[in-house]
Scaffold this motif. Structure first.
Motif, mmCIF file in Angstrom:
data_model
loop_
_atom_site.group_PDB
_atom_site.id
_atom_site.type_symbol
_atom_site.label_atom_id
_atom_site.label_comp_id
_atom_site.label_asym_id
_atom_site.label_seq_id
_atom_site.Cartn_x
_atom_site.Cartn_y
_atom_site.Cartn_z
ATOM 1 N N TYR A 161 3.909 17.055 15.434
ATOM 2 C CA TYR A 161 4.290 16.278 13.861
ATOM 3 C C TYR A 161 2.875 15.803 14.174
ATOM 4 N N PHE A 162 3.290 15.714 12.335
ATOM 5 C CA PHE A 162 1.952 15.144 11.930
ATOM 6 C C PHE A 162 2.392 14.074 10.680
ATOM 7 N N GLU A 163 1.664 12.274 10.481
ATOM 8 C CA GLU A 163 2.034 11.714 9.902
ATOM 9 C C GLU A 163 0.253 11.326 9.848
ATOM 10 N N TRP A 164 0.192 9.984 8.555
ATOM 11 C CA TRP A 164 -0.039 8.818 7.842
ATOM 12 C C TRP A 164 -0.020 8.059 7.932
ATOM 13 N N TYR A 165 -0.779 7.307 8.861
ATOM 14 C CA TYR A 165 -1.062 5.738 8.835
ATOM 15 C C TYR A 165 -1.665 5.049 8.584
ATOM 16 N N TYR A 166 -1.113 4.094 7.581
ATOM 17 C CA TYR A 166 -2.290 2.934 7.153
ATOM 18 C C TYR A 166 -1.982 1.327 7.669
ATOM 19 N N ASN A 170 1.431 -5.038 -9.523
ATOM 20 C CA ASN A 170 2.266 -4.315 -10.182
ATOM 21 C C ASN A 170 1.987 -3.567 -10.171
ATOM 22 N N ARG A 171 1.243 -2.132 -10.446
ATOM 23 C CA ARG A 171 0.598 -1.221 -11.213
ATOM 24 C C ARG A 171 -0.210 -0.467 -9.613
ATOM 25 N N TYR A 172 0.339 1.100 -9.371
ATOM 26 C CA TYR A 172 -0.549 1.153 -8.338
ATOM 27 C C TYR A 172 -2.150 1.879 -8.322
ATOM 28 N N LEU A 225 -4.842 7.138 -1.055
ATOM 29 C CA LEU A 225 -3.982 5.851 -0.951
ATOM 30 C C LEU A 225 -4.614 4.733 -2.393
ATOM 31 N N THR A 226 -2.997 4.320 -2.449
ATOM 32 C CA THR A 226 -2.737 3.219 -3.523
ATOM 33 C C THR A 226 -2.877 2.792 -2.899
ATOM 34 N N ALA A 253 1.015 -0.880 0.385
ATOM 35 C CA ALA A 253 0.069 -0.200 0.051
ATOM 36 C C ALA A 253 0.986 1.075 -0.093
ATOM 37 N N LEU A 254 0.691 2.278 -0.507
ATOM 38 C CA LEU A 254 1.223 3.323 -1.578
ATOM 39 C C LEU A 254 0.582 4.616 -0.608
ATOM 40 N N THR A 255 0.234 5.816 -0.196
ATOM 41 C CA THR A 255 -0.385 6.723 0.017
ATOM 42 C C THR A 255 0.462 7.515 -0.575
ATOM 43 N N LYS A 256 -0.227 8.771 -1.436
ATOM 44 C CA LYS A 256 0.447 9.841 -2.128
ATOM 45 C C LYS A 256 0.136 10.959 -2.487
ATOM 46 N N LYS A 257 0.255 11.930 -2.886
ATOM 47 C CA LYS A 257 0.006 13.380 -2.988
ATOM 48 C C LYS A 257 -0.294 14.101 -1.157
ATOM 49 N N TRP A 258 0.071 13.401 0.454
ATOM 50 C CA TRP A 258 -0.037 13.974 1.009
ATOM 51 C C TRP A 258 0.251 15.349 1.279
ATOM 52 N N LYS A 259 -0.879 16.104 2.044
ATOM 53 C CA LYS A 259 -0.543 17.153 1.877
ATOM 54 C C LYS A 259 -1.601 17.873 3.208
ATOM 55 N N VAL A 260 -0.325 18.600 3.817
ATOM 56 C CA VAL A 260 -0.927 19.491 5.289
ATOM 57 C C VAL A 260 -1.337 20.824 5.116
ATOM 58 N N THR A 261 -2.098 21.640 5.159
ATOM 59 C CA THR A 261 -2.012 22.797 5.436
ATOM 60 C C THR A 261 -3.294 23.540 5.753
ATOM 61 N N PRO A 262 -2.604 24.397 6.814
ATOM 62 C CA PRO A 262 -2.024 25.382 6.210
ATOM 63 C C PRO A 262 -0.583 24.830 7.704
#
Length: 244
Positions: free
Chosen positions: A219-224, A172-174, A166-167, A142-151
């Protein structure tokens, strides 16, 4: 350096002996064939791999401890592209070796791999090389893309928006991975403990979003967290939110 009867200087001495050794004796001294039985392999969502099995001699002779085995892996859709799989603990690389009697087992950190697995034994003076049957593992990445934190800079008590896509890679292709909870976790600057603050669900396009107030530098993160068929996912670097 180990010397053999063919080493220079020993040829003349060995010739008379070689001349009288019957062919049947050479056959008897030949290393017996080997095989790998009971080969099993599985992965966990936190990227650990467990392997077990036994290296045996076909003629029934005992297999000693310390014989090195190599795990090879190939992608789910590219079974012909085999490569050696590095094994390790949390702190150092390790090797898979037999115990006395030929059994082998272990749990290792391997990274996010999936697809086909097999065991290779290179052989030696007392045992011929062999290759195990192929085992299929269905856990995928699993792979998270386009992570954005604003402001990322705001006044105390202001709202911050978190989003991403989340992808996963079933072929073999996300592609988007919908219907999954993604935790937004954070820790206060200067502290070590992490807490979750939101757990949005990804939609059919894999998109997830959360919005809440932040009162301290954090400090922030995503977590799957992964599941029975997928590895977990989290970033290598946290995102800092500066509260003024």
């Amino acid at each position: 350096m180990r010397r053999t009867l063919s080493t220079f200087g020993a040829v003349a001495l060995a010739a008379p002996l070689l001349a009288v050794v019957p062919a049947s004796a050479h056959a008897a001294a030949e290393a017996p064939a080997s095989k790998i039985v009971g080969f099993k392999i599985s992965t966990t969502k936190d990227a650990r791999l467990t392997v077990s099995g036994r290296l045996t001699a076909v003629d029934g002779s005992s297999v000693s401890a310390g014989k090195e085995l190599v795990i090879e892996t190939a992608p789910a859709t590219q079974k012909s592209k085999w490569k050696r799989l590095p094994l390790g603990t949390k702190t150092k690389p390790v090797k898979l070796k037999t115990r006395e009697g030929g059994a082998f087992s272990g749990t290792y950190y391997t990274g996010y791999v999936h697809g086909w697995y097999r065991i290779r034994f290179a052989g030696g003076p007392l045992l011929k090389p062999t290759l195990s049957a192929v085992v299929r593992d269905t856990r995928i990445n699993a792979l998270t893309k386009k992570w954005k934190v604003t402001p990322r800079k705001l006044r105390k008590g202001g709202y911050v928006t978190f989003s991403g896509v989340l992808t996963h890679d079933p072929k073999n292709r996300y592609v988007p991975f919908g219907g999954q909870r993604v935790y937004i976790v954070g820790r206060i600057k200067g502290q070590k403990k992490w807490y979750w603050y939101a757990r949005p669900k990804s939609n059919s396009k894999g998109y997830f979003k959360a919005r809440f107030k932040v009162y301290k530098d954090m400090y922030f993160e995503w977590y799957y967290e992964g599941n029975a068929t997928h590895y977990w996912d989290f970033p290598l670097k946290s995102t800092f939110v500066d509260v003024r």
